[in-house]
Design a protein around this motif. Sequence first.
Motif, PDB file in Angstrom:
ATOM      1  N   THR A 162       0.853  -1.207   0.000  1.00  0.00           N
ATOM      2  CA  THR A 162       0.000   0.000   0.000  1.00  0.00           C
ATOM      3  C   THR A 162       0.878   1.242   0.000  1.00  0.00           C
ATOM      4  OG1 THR A 162      -1.701  -1.192   1.212  1.00  0.00           O
ATOM      5  CG2 THR A 162      -1.781   1.217   1.346  1.00  0.00           C
ATOM      6  N   ILE A 163       0.550   2.174  -0.862  1.00  0.00           N
ATOM      7  CA  ILE A 163       1.340   3.406  -0.956  1.00  0.00           C
ATOM      8  C   ILE A 163       1.371   4.136   0.403  1.00  0.00           C
ATOM      9  CG2 ILE A 163      -0.659   4.743  -1.831  1.00  0.00           C
ATOM     10  CD1 ILE A 163       1.372   6.318  -3.554  1.00  0.00           C
ATOM     11  N   GLY A 164       2.566   4.532   0.819  1.00  0.00           N
ATOM     12  CA  GLY A 164       2.713   5.294   2.069  1.00  0.00           C
ATOM     13  C   GLY A 164       2.659   4.463   3.339  1.00  0.00           C
ATOM     14  N   SER A 165       2.605   3.130   3.215  1.00  0.00           N
ATOM     15  CA  SER A 165       2.550   2.302   4.438  1.00  0.00           C
ATOM     16  C   SER A 165       3.962   1.903   4.855  1.00  0.00           C
ATOM     17  CB  SER A 165       1.701   1.042   4.206  1.00  0.00           C
ATOM     18  OG  SER A 165       2.382   0.149   3.348  1.00  0.00           O
ATOM     19  N   ALA A 166       4.152   1.671   6.146  1.00  0.00           N
ATOM     20  CA  ALA A 166       5.477   1.337   6.668  1.00  0.00           C
ATOM     21  C   ALA A 166       6.091   0.094   6.005  1.00  0.00           C
ATOM     22  CB  ALA A 166       5.404   1.164   8.184  1.00  0.00           C
ATOM     23  N   PRO A 167       5.333  -1.018   5.847  1.00  0.00           N
ATOM     24  CA  PRO A 167       5.979  -2.180   5.244  1.00  0.00           C
ATOM     25  C   PRO A 167       6.412  -1.930   3.793  1.00  0.00           C
ATOM     26  CG  PRO A 167       3.641  -2.613   5.642  1.00  0.00           C
ATOM     27  CD  PRO A 167       3.972  -1.334   6.323  1.00  0.00           C
ATOM     28  N   THR A 168       5.639  -1.145   3.069  1.00  0.00           N
ATOM     29  CA  THR A 168       5.999  -0.852   1.677  1.00  0.00           C
ATOM     30  C   THR A 168       7.296  -0.036   1.624  1.00  0.00           C
ATOM     31  OG1 THR A 168       3.692  -0.866   0.995  1.00  0.00           O
ATOM     32  CG2 THR A 168       5.208   0.356  -0.411  1.00  0.00           C
ATOM     33  N   ILE A 169       7.334   1.019   2.425  1.00  0.00           N
ATOM     34  CA  ILE A 169       8.507   1.912   2.421  1.00  0.00           C
ATOM     35  C   ILE A 169       9.753   1.134   2.868  1.00  0.00           C
ATOM     36  CG2 ILE A 169       9.509   3.967   3.526  1.00  0.00           C
ATOM     37  CD1 ILE A 169       6.507   4.960   3.843  1.00  0.00           C
ATOM     38  N   ASP A 170       9.611   0.394   3.949  1.00  0.00           N
ATOM     39  CA  ASP A 170      10.788  -0.255   4.541  1.00  0.00           C
ATOM     40  C   ASP A 170      11.264  -1.476   3.752  1.00  0.00           C
ATOM     41  OD1 ASP A 170      10.675   1.657   6.451  1.00  0.00           O
ATOM     42  OD2 ASP A 170       9.986   0.358   8.074  1.00  0.00           O
ATOM     43  N   ARG A 171      10.320  -2.258   3.227  1.00  0.00           N
ATOM     44  CA  ARG A 171      10.751  -3.445   2.472  1.00  0.00           C
ATOM     45  C   ARG A 171      11.489  -3.027   1.209  1.00  0.00           C
ATOM     46  NH1 ARG A 171       5.149  -6.805   3.695  1.00  0.00           N
ATOM     47  NH2 ARG A 171       5.767  -7.351   5.821  1.00  0.00           N
ATOM     48  N   LYS A 172      10.977  -1.980   0.571  1.00  0.00           N
ATOM     49  CA  LYS A 172      11.639  -1.471  -0.642  1.00  0.00           C
ATOM     50  C   LYS A 172      13.053  -0.996  -0.290  1.00  0.00           C
ATOM     51  CE  LYS A 172      10.944   1.547  -4.600  1.00  0.00           C
ATOM     52  NZ  LYS A 172      11.290   0.432  -5.496  1.00  0.00           N
ATOM     53  N   LYS A 173      13.126  -0.261   0.809  1.00  0.00           N
ATOM     54  CA  LYS A 173      14.420   0.279   1.248  1.00  0.00           C
ATOM     55  C   LYS A 173      15.436  -0.859   1.491  1.00  0.00           C
ATOM     56  CE  LYS A 173      16.142   3.018   5.064  1.00  0.00           C
ATOM     57  NZ  LYS A 173      15.774   3.419   6.409  1.00  0.00           N
ATOM     58  N   GLY A 174      15.029  -1.870   2.249  1.00  0.00           N
ATOM     59  CA  GLY A 174      15.932  -2.979   2.568  1.00  0.00           C
ATOM     60  C   GLY A 174      16.352  -3.748   1.325  1.00  0.00           C
ATOM     61  N   PHE A 175      15.393  -3.968   0.420  1.00  0.00           N
ATOM     62  CA  PHE A 175      15.671  -4.720  -0.802  1.00  0.00           C
ATOM     63  C   PHE A 175      16.675  -3.950  -1.664  1.00  0.00           C
ATOM     64  CE2 PHE A 175      14.767  -6.245  -5.096  1.00  0.00           C
ATOM     65  CZ  PHE A 175      14.645  -7.612  -4.912  1.00  0.00           C
ATOM     66  N   GLU A 176      16.415  -2.652  -1.856  1.00  0.00           N
ATOM     67  CA  GLU A 176      17.285  -1.834  -2.722  1.00  0.00           C
ATOM     68  C   GLU A 176      18.677  -1.677  -2.125  1.00  0.00           C
ATOM     69  OE1 GLU A 176      15.096   1.747  -3.535  1.00  0.00           O
ATOM     70  OE2 GLU A 176      14.007   0.794  -5.195  1.00  0.00           O
ATOM     71  N   GLU A 177      18.725  -1.594  -0.797  1.00  0.00           N
ATOM     72  CA  GLU A 177      20.022  -1.464  -0.109  1.00  0.00           C
ATOM     73  C   GLU A 177      20.937  -2.646  -0.469  1.00  0.00           C
ATOM     74  OE1 GLU A 177      19.515  -0.783   4.234  1.00  0.00           O
ATOM     75  OE2 GLU A 177      21.003  -2.393   4.356  1.00  0.00           O
ATOM     76  N   VAL A 178      20.375  -3.856  -0.484  1.00  0.00           N
ATOM     77  CA  VAL A 178      21.186  -5.045  -0.764  1.00  0.00           C
ATOM     78  C   VAL A 178      21.542  -5.146  -2.249  1.00  0.00           C
ATOM     79  CG1 VAL A 178      21.166  -7.585  -0.777  1.00  0.00           C
ATOM     80  CG2 VAL A 178      20.363  -6.339   1.232  1.00  0.00           C
ATOM     81  N   ILE A 179      20.548  -4.937  -3.129  1.00  0.00           N
ATOM     82  CA  ILE A 179      20.872  -5.145  -4.562  1.00  0.00           C
ATOM     83  C   ILE A 179      21.763  -4.025  -5.118  1.00  0.00           C
ATOM     84  CG2 ILE A 179      18.820  -6.580  -5.029  1.00  0.00           C
ATOM     85  CD1 ILE A 179      17.745  -4.118  -6.679  1.00  0.00           C
ATOM     86  N   ALA A 180      21.880  -2.923  -4.382  1.00  0.00           N
ATOM     87  CA  ALA A 180      22.736  -1.807  -4.849  1.00  0.00           C
ATOM     88  C   ALA A 180      24.179  -2.270  -5.093  1.00  0.00           C
ATOM     89  CB  ALA A 180      22.711  -0.686  -3.826  1.00  0.00           C
ATOM     90  N   ALA A 181      24.591  -3.304  -4.386  1.00  0.00           N
ATOM     91  CA  ALA A 181      25.966  -3.795  -4.543  1.00  0.00           C
ATOM     92  C   ALA A 181      26.114  -4.721  -5.751  1.00  0.00           C
ATOM     93  CB  ALA A 181      26.376  -4.516  -3.269  1.00  0.00           C
ATOM     94  N   TYR A 182      25.015  -4.979  -6.460  1.00  0.00           N
ATOM     95  CA  TYR A 182      25.060  -5.912  -7.605  1.00  0.00           C
ATOM     96  C   TYR A 182      24.499  -5.226  -8.850  1.00  0.00           C
ATOM     97  CZ  TYR A 182      25.749  -9.146  -3.794  1.00  0.00           C
ATOM     98  OH  TYR A 182      26.247  -9.759  -2.680  1.00  0.00           O
ATOM     99  N   PRO A 183      25.353  -4.666  -9.684  1.00  0.00           N
ATOM    100  CA  PRO A 183      24.884  -3.903 -10.851  1.00  0.00           C
ATOM    101  C   PRO A 183      24.010  -4.737 -11.798  1.00  0.00           C
ATOM    102  CG  PRO A 183      27.297  -3.773 -10.622  1.00  0.00           C
ATOM    103  CD  PRO A 183      26.815  -4.687  -9.558  1.00  0.00           C
ATOM    104  N   GLY A 184      24.148  -6.062 -11.762  1.00  0.00           N
ATOM    105  CA  GLY A 184      23.345  -6.918 -12.642  1.00  0.00           C
ATOM    106  C   GLY A 184      21.910  -7.121 -12.134  1.00  0.00           C
ATOM    107  N   MET A 185      21.633  -6.698 -10.923  1.00  0.00           N
ATOM    108  CA  MET A 185      20.279  -6.863 -10.350  1.00  0.00           C
ATOM    109  C   MET A 185      19.526  -5.550 -10.567  1.00  0.00           C
ATOM    110  SD  MET A 185      20.185  -9.957  -8.863  1.00  0.00           S
ATOM    111  CE  MET A 185      18.895  -9.995  -7.636  1.00  0.00           C
ATOM    112  N   LYS A 186      18.591  -5.547 -11.530  1.00  0.00           N
ATOM    113  CA  LYS A 186      17.917  -4.285 -11.871  1.00  0.00           C
ATOM    114  C   LYS A 186      16.409  -4.388 -11.675  1.00  0.00           C
ATOM    115  CE  LYS A 186      21.097  -3.614 -15.659  1.00  0.00           C
ATOM    116  NZ  LYS A 186      21.105  -4.865 -16.390  1.00  0.00           N
ATOM    117  N   ILE A 187      15.828  -3.387 -11.018  1.00  0.00           N
ATOM    118  CA  ILE A 187      14.356  -3.334 -10.931  1.00  0.00           C
ATOM    119  C   ILE A 187      13.880  -2.610 -12.192  1.00  0.00           C
ATOM    120  CG2 ILE A 187      12.364  -2.465  -9.648  1.00  0.00           C
ATOM    121  CD1 ILE A 187      13.972  -2.738  -7.079  1.00  0.00           C
TER     122      ILE A 187
END
Length: 316
Positions: A162-187
Amino acid sequence: MFKRKAVFLLALAFVLALGSSVGAGPKKIVVGFAQVGAESGWRTANTESIISEAKKRGIELMFVDGQQQQANQIKAIRSFIEQKVDIIGFSPVVTTGWEQVLREAKRAQIPVILTDRAVDCEDESLWVTLIGSDFVEEGRRAARWLVEKMNGQANIVELQGTIGSAPTIDRKKGFEEVIAAYPGMKIIRSKYGDFTRSKGKEVMEEFLRAEGNKIDALFAHNDDMAIGAIQAIEYYGLRPGVDIIIVSIDAIRAAFEAMIEGKLNCTVECNPLLGPLFFDAVEAIMAGRPVPKRIVIEEGIFPQEVARDVLPTRRY
Ligand code: AHR
């Protein structure tokens, strides 16, 4: 005559006193709880956990289903304040816009407990504690698993909650934080699916129309959206779990069933059984005992390979 009347009055007083002490017992704790809604299997299990725990402890629970609308939750909280409940609990559908109603609760001296989701308010004195998951860590767990599975190379589509909900904001943040180290992993596509099966299916259809065979993996912010997406992938003529690798969050029974069928690859646990922790906090506050500002529930991660063994042990 006078003596007989006095004895009678004394006996009556005794009977009345006895009557008022028998059955009256200690005053029942009254809790008002404003739930998000009934959008997912996770939410149903969470509601069940709150209701059954209140019953078990003899606590009077006023329960309102907010139907995913912040206005409904605010209205419910105001009615709890009016009815002078002892404690208010709620799981905020979105993070912002709560200051005013929380100030009203504070003015009325009613302690507030947040469960499951956080609010974005500067004044932390407006609630006693937040009980629930670490959503950022859940996002990280999903990403770590996917990086390994895809050897660091994947075109990913993301179904956000859901837009603006805590799980949406935080899960996206955690996921992007990890894949940032892998240039081949693209959303390559990302859109809100409101944590529901129907929206998950609808948005996945859009992703497939736009990207088709280019999609290697799906990250869904909950199992229900992943299950909806699985249907869309099958209609499109691809094999979910094989042609498109899927990782989602919650670990509800339906996700285990999908994993056993080979259609879902991994689910990260988000534990909805918050009833016991919530009412422990309620009782502590009522007894004047201190409660930590943040209570985090323990969670795991379940890849497809363990699904068959784990399913019989799942409670939701
Ligand atoms: O806030 C918890 C999330 O809300 C769960 O992951 C989701 O299924 C629910 O709707």
